[in-house]
Design a protein around this motif. Structure first.
Motif, PDB file in Angstrom:
ATOM      1  N   LEU A   1    -103.535 -25.521 -51.545  1.00  0.00           N
ATOM      2  CA  LEU A   1    -104.764 -24.781 -51.310  1.00  0.00           C
ATOM      3  C   LEU A   1    -105.681 -25.035 -52.490  1.00  0.00           C
ATOM      4  O   LEU A   1    -105.287 -25.677 -53.471  1.00  0.00           O
ATOM      5  CB  LEU A   1    -104.469 -23.279 -51.174  1.00  0.00           C
ATOM      6  CG  LEU A   1    -103.508 -22.892 -50.059  1.00  0.00           C
ATOM      7  CD1 LEU A   1    -103.140 -21.412 -50.163  1.00  0.00           C
ATOM      8  CD2 LEU A   1    -104.114 -23.206 -48.703  1.00  0.00           C
ATOM      9  N   GLY A   2    -106.894 -24.532 -52.439  1.00  0.00           N
ATOM     10  CA  GLY A   2    -107.811 -24.747 -53.538  1.00  0.00           C
ATOM     11  C   GLY A   2    -108.680 -23.547 -53.812  1.00  0.00           C
ATOM     12  O   GLY A   2    -109.049 -22.808 -52.893  1.00  0.00           O
ATOM     13  N   HIS A   3    -108.993 -23.353 -55.083  1.00  0.00           N
ATOM     14  CA  HIS A   3    -109.978 -22.344 -55.477  1.00  0.00           C
ATOM     15  C   HIS A   3    -111.353 -22.947 -55.217  1.00  0.00           C
ATOM     16  O   HIS A   3    -111.704 -23.973 -55.807  1.00  0.00           O
ATOM     17  CB  HIS A   3    -109.832 -21.995 -56.958  1.00  0.00           C
ATOM     18  CG  HIS A   3    -108.556 -21.287 -57.279  1.00  0.00           C
ATOM     19  ND1 HIS A   3    -108.397 -19.933 -57.132  1.00  0.00           N
ATOM     20  CD2 HIS A   3    -107.375 -21.760 -57.725  1.00  0.00           C
ATOM     21  CE1 HIS A   3    -107.178 -19.592 -57.483  1.00  0.00           C
ATOM     22  NE2 HIS A   3    -106.518 -20.685 -57.844  1.00  0.00           N
ATOM     23  N   LYS A   4    -112.110 -22.343 -54.327  1.00  0.00           N
ATOM     24  CA  LYS A   4    -113.431 -22.853 -53.924  1.00  0.00           C
ATOM     25  C   LYS A   4    -114.427 -22.586 -55.046  1.00  0.00           C
ATOM     26  O   LYS A   4    -114.615 -21.443 -55.464  1.00  0.00           O
ATOM     27  CB  LYS A   4    -113.846 -22.173 -52.617  1.00  0.00           C
ATOM     28  CG  LYS A   4    -115.125 -22.685 -52.041  1.00  0.00           C
ATOM     29  CD  LYS A   4    -114.870 -23.857 -51.144  1.00  0.00           C
ATOM     30  CE  LYS A   4    -116.021 -23.986 -50.178  1.00  0.00           C
ATOM     31  NZ  LYS A   4    -116.738 -25.152 -50.182  1.00  0.00           N
ATOM     32  N   LYS A   5    -115.092 -23.636 -55.509  1.00  0.00           N
ATOM     33  CA  LYS A   5    -115.970 -23.538 -56.663  1.00  0.00           C
ATOM     34  C   LYS A   5    -117.450 -23.431 -56.302  1.00  0.00           C
ATOM     35  O   LYS A   5    -118.258 -23.024 -57.130  1.00  0.00           O
ATOM     36  CB  LYS A   5    -115.739 -24.744 -57.571  1.00  0.00           C
ATOM     37  CG  LYS A   5    -114.340 -24.743 -58.164  1.00  0.00           C
ATOM     38  CD  LYS A   5    -113.898 -26.058 -58.771  1.00  0.00           C
ATOM     39  CE  LYS A   5    -114.827 -26.672 -59.751  1.00  0.00           C
ATOM     40  NZ  LYS A   5    -114.271 -27.901 -60.361  1.00  0.00           N
ATOM     41  N   ARG A   6    -117.802 -23.820 -55.051  1.00  0.00           N
ATOM     42  CA  ARG A   6    -119.211 -23.737 -54.639  1.00  0.00           C
ATOM     43  C   ARG A   6    -119.298 -23.719 -53.122  1.00  0.00           C
ATOM     44  O   ARG A   6    -118.337 -24.018 -52.432  1.00  0.00           O
ATOM     45  CB  ARG A   6    -120.026 -24.892 -55.211  1.00  0.00           C
ATOM     46  CG  ARG A   6    -119.590 -26.263 -54.738  1.00  0.00           C
ATOM     47  CD  ARG A   6    -120.410 -27.361 -55.415  1.00  0.00           C
ATOM     48  NE  ARG A   6    -119.863 -28.657 -55.126  1.00  0.00           N
ATOM     49  CZ  ARG A   6    -120.319 -29.469 -54.165  1.00  0.00           C
ATOM     50  NH1 ARG A   6    -121.341 -29.117 -53.429  1.00  0.00           N
ATOM     51  NH2 ARG A   6    -119.764 -30.644 -53.962  1.00  0.00           N
ATOM     52  N   GLY A   7    -120.462 -23.338 -52.610  1.00  0.00           N
ATOM     53  CA  GLY A   7    -120.684 -23.352 -51.169  1.00  0.00           C
ATOM     54  C   GLY A   7    -120.107 -22.130 -50.475  1.00  0.00           C
ATOM     55  O   GLY A   7    -119.704 -21.149 -51.113  1.00  0.00           O
ATOM     56  N   LEU A   8    -120.051 -22.184 -49.140  1.00  0.00           N
ATOM     57  CA  LEU A   8    -119.523 -21.089 -48.337  1.00  0.00           C
ATOM     58  C   LEU A   8    -118.075 -20.807 -48.730  1.00  0.00           C
ATOM     59  O   LEU A   8    -117.257 -21.710 -48.779  1.00  0.00           O
ATOM     60  CB  LEU A   8    -119.603 -21.447 -46.848  1.00  0.00           C
ATOM     61  CG  LEU A   8    -119.141 -20.385 -45.861  1.00  0.00           C
ATOM     62  CD1 LEU A   8    -120.013 -19.136 -45.959  1.00  0.00           C
ATOM     63  CD2 LEU A   8    -119.166 -20.930 -44.449  1.00  0.00           C
ATOM     64  N   GLY A   9    -117.796 -19.567 -49.066  1.00  0.00           N
ATOM     65  CA  GLY A   9    -116.451 -19.187 -49.469  1.00  0.00           C
ATOM     66  C   GLY A   9    -116.182 -19.326 -50.957  1.00  0.00           C
ATOM     67  O   GLY A   9    -115.022 -19.269 -51.379  1.00  0.00           O
TER      68      GLY A   9
END
Length: 172
Positions: free
Chosen positions: A23-31
């Motif tokens: 999985l990933g920690h979302k850094k920008r954008g939606l979410g």
């Protein structure tokens, strides 16, 4: 009108604590600030499998053969108070790729044991379908999000316990 199409892939491996998912920690954008799978929007005319391969490379610097993707869900997301966010998502699992996950401008990848999914830090709908999809069960469901643009308030998936229609006042 057809909804915008997106894709997401969950890479699985055998780890010290059993099966793990990338999985990933979302850094920008939606979410942004949520923990998400690897994926994004399909380009015009792009097949979902091709988009998934492209997104995996862009977000984690991994290379996947599209034939290695197993389609496990087709999800519809409705955002009643912000319809532009509504979308249809093609969900895949994959156990075979080339490379080691690397951080990108959009995602900081992290492996999680399937027995300890970070569901409290993901989109709220994930708690209802993701564990089943990660076990290989095919899911076809729709989720309606409330005014907070974060909480699933209704679904046609009977396994969620959510109402089929949003409760009054939860969607504009």
């Amino acid at each position: 009108m057809a909804l915008p199409q997106v894709c997401v892939t969950y890479l699985l491996r055998d780890g010290a604590q059993g099966t793990e998912v990338l999985l990933g920690h979302k850094k920008r954008g939606l979410g942004v600030s949520k923990i998400v799978g690897l994926g994004g929007k399909l380009k015009f005319g792009e097949h979902p499998r091709v988009a998934a391969v492209r997104e995996i490379e862009e977000e984690a610097n991994l290379f996947v053969d599209p034939n290695q993707l197993r389609h496990v869900a087709l999800l519809t997301y409705i955002f009643g108070s912000k319809p532009a966010l509504s979308q249809e998502s093609w969900v895949y699992l994959c156990r075979d790729w080339i490379g080691e996950p690397a951080e990108s401008s959009e995602i900081a990848p992290v492996w999680f044991p399937l027995s300890d999914l970070p569901l409290d830090n993901m989109w709220s709908d994930a708690q209802y379908w993701l564990p089943r999809a990660l076990r290989g069960q095919f899911i076809r469901a729709s989720y309606i999000f409330g005014n907070d643009l974060n909480t699933a308030v209704a679904s046609d998936d009977p396994d969620t316990g959510l109402p089929r229609l949003p409760p009054p006042g939860t969607v504009d």
